[in-house]
Structures are given as structure tokens and as C-alpha cells.
Write a protein that holds these residues in place. Structure first.
Motif: not given
Length: 202
Positions: A19-24
Motif C-alpha cells: 500500500l502507498l504510505g501516508e504521513d505518520g
């Protein structure tokens, strides 16, 4: 995002996608280490705290005849009969330490974690305006200004009685100090006089 291992199934053992990562989250965290000891030794610079901890334990702090030789607390393990406990040699305090003078807060914060406080009083100092009762009042004033230490049991150690003038002074002020309700011990870290009784009292 989920990596390929999280997306594996019985039919697809090693998926070639994720999956594409999102900002943590991002945060700055400050950790502060405070010494934890049973007894904290407090007093003016060069009062003999490092010499005392070296005399009653196997700790080997740097010892010299100039103020602020000790820059970080030294820990020693003391054995008195069947009891073993830790002692912290807290770097020297001066008037105004609670407001940051010297290395004020750097030193005072270590005392927060000590279960008891031992005042180490230099009975051999020739500095003007210094005497055992005044020294004790100044250090107690700094502890009070820092706050949160009122409930700690205290004892007073009159140090350097191997020097004749210091012994006379210790004998002179001991009754006044005892009148405050704290145990008083006259010791010499050089000769060892008074140290066994002090270690058991601690």
C-alpha cells in the motif's frame, strides 16, 4: 502503509506490491535521567562529599581541592551490617542554586530521587561568612526554594574533624544542630573516625 508481508495470503505467498504510505506522526521527545539513590549527599563545593563516598564505598570519584570538581553525581554502594544501600554524591550547591547559579537545577534535580538527605558540612573552611550553621541554612534554603523535598529525612555530617580547629568547631555547633531534631555526626574521611556510626545511621 502496509508492506507486502501484511498483504500475503495462502494463495499469494509473496505479493509484489504494497500500500502507498501516508504521513505518520513526528514529535520531539526529551528524556531526562535522574539518579536514583537511597541517600543524597548535599553541601557546598569542596565540603568533602566525594571524599566521604570514596571512604564508605568502592566508588572512586575525582577528588581535588577546588570547587565543582564533581560535575556529575557519583553513586556508591554502602554495606552496613546486613543492610546494603546506595549513596549519591551530588555536585556542590551554592547560594542561588535553585535559580540556576552554578549548575543549580542540574544538581538539584538529582536530589528529587533520593529517599534521604545527608548534609555534609565543612568545619575546616576559612572562607569569610562561612560557618556550619550558616552553610546548613543556605543549603536548606536552596532545597526549600526548589521545592518538594520537605518530607525527606535528614542527617547532618560535620566533616574534617581530623583538623584540630575543625574538631573544636564541630563540638561547639553540634548541640545547636541537634536541637533542630536531626541526627548529627562528626567524621573524618581521612582517618575514618565516625564513619561506621554514620553508615549505620544512613
Amino acid at each position: 502503509g502496509l508492506g507486502n508481508a501484511a498483504l500475503a495470503t495462502s494463495a499469494r505467498k509473496a505479493p509484489g506490491f504494497a500500500l502507498l504510505g501516508e504521513d505518520g506522526e513526528q514529535r520531539a521527545v526529551t528524556f531526562e535521567l535522574k539518579v536514583l539513590a537511597d541517600v543524597g549527599l548535599v553541601g557546598f563545593p569542596s565540603a568533602g562529599k566525594s571524599s566521604l563516598i570514596a571512604a564508605i564505598s568502592r566508588a572512586r570519584p575525582k577528588i581535588a581541592d577546588y570547587p565543582f570538581t564533581t560535575l556529575v553525581p557519583n553513586l556508591g554502594v554502602v554495606v552496613a551490617g546486613e543492610t546494603t544501600y546506595t549513596v549519591a554524591d551530588v555536585p556542590g550547591l551554592i547560594e542561588g542554586a535553585s535559580e540556576g547559579r552554578g549548575l543549580g537545577h542540574e544538581f538539584l534535580r538529582h536530589i528529587e530521587r533520593c529517599l534521604a538527605i545527608a548534609h555534609i558540612i565543612d568545619c575546616a573552611t576559612y572562607e569569610p561568612g562561612r560557618d556550619p550553621l550558616t552553610d546548613l541554612d543556605v543549603i536548606e534554603g536552596e532545597l526549600a526554594a526548589y521545592g518538594g523535598l520537605e518530607d525527606r529525612p535528614r542527617l547532618v555530617v560535620l566533616n574534617k574533624i581530623d583538623i584540630p580547629d575543625a574538631r573544636e568547631l564541630a563540638d561547639l555547633v553540634a548541640p545547636d544542630l541537634a536541637a533542630r531534631g536531626w541526627p548529627v555526626f562528626a567524621v573524618s574521611t581521612k582517618t575514618g573516625e565516625g564513619l561506621p556510626a554514620l553508615t549505620y545511621a544512613m
